[in-house]
Design an enzyme around this catalytic site. Structure first.
Site, PDB file in Angstrom:
ATOM      1  N   ILE A  30       0.822  -1.213   0.000  1.00  0.00           N
ATOM      2  CA  ILE A  30       0.000   0.000   0.000  1.00  0.00           C
ATOM      3  C   ILE A  30       0.857   1.266   0.000  1.00  0.00           C
ATOM      4  O   ILE A  30       0.387   2.330  -0.433  1.00  0.00           O
ATOM      5  CB  ILE A  30      -0.968  -0.016   1.208  1.00  0.00           C
ATOM      6  N   HIS A  99       5.872 -11.768   5.956  1.00  0.00           N
ATOM      7  CA  HIS A  99       5.718 -11.365   4.549  1.00  0.00           C
ATOM      8  C   HIS A  99       7.092 -11.141   3.955  1.00  0.00           C
ATOM      9  O   HIS A  99       8.012 -10.682   4.621  1.00  0.00           O
ATOM     10  CB  HIS A  99       4.878 -10.088   4.441  1.00  0.00           C
TER      11      HIS A  99
END
Ligand code: 5GP
Ligand code: ZN
Length: 113
Positions: A30, A99
């Site tokens: 993002i 991640h």
């Protein structure tokens, strides 16, 4: 469910998914730190790299191979890219569901910040 990346993995966040299979998914960060900035996550919750178990070796290998494939697909494989996983405070981890960052499209610096 509390975890943001679990919600993304369950499809609850209306995220643009670039890749998914039974083990992992990949989507755009993002707040991109490079022209290409993609995150790969396991579908099931693992908080930090410290929580990996012996039977996660296949998962981690799979994630790396898929990162390489995505790099090929988006055209940054030849120019180069960086795979990063941050662990806990000193590593700069801010989301506590592991991640892998795939970063490319510009010259990366070394040493890292
Ligand atoms: P970390 O700092 O834990 O290594 O990386 C977490 C990453 O998740 C950051 O790069 C951050 O921009 C990204 N991120 C945080 N919230 C969201 C979100 O809601 N959607 C997406 N696509 N990325 C997010
Ligand atoms: Zn999670």
């Amino acid at each position: 469910m509390e975890c943001l990346f679990c919600k993304i993995a369950q499809g609850e966040m209306n995220t643009d998914i670039l890749y998914k299979d039974e083990q992992i998914i990949a989507f755009r960060d993002i707040a991109p730190q490079a022209p290409s900035h993609i995150l790969l996550i396991p579908r099931h919750h693992i908080s930090t790299l410290n929580d990996l178990a012996g039977d996660d070796t296949k998962l981690m290998g799979h994630m790396t191979v898929i990162a390489q494939r995505i790099a090929q697909q988006i055209g940054i494989a030849e120019s180069g890219y960086r795979l990063v996983m941050n662990c806990n405070q000193n590593g700069g981890q801010s989301v506590f569901h592991i991640h892998m960052h795939l970063l490319g499209g510009r010259q990366m610096c070394w040493p890292p910040g």
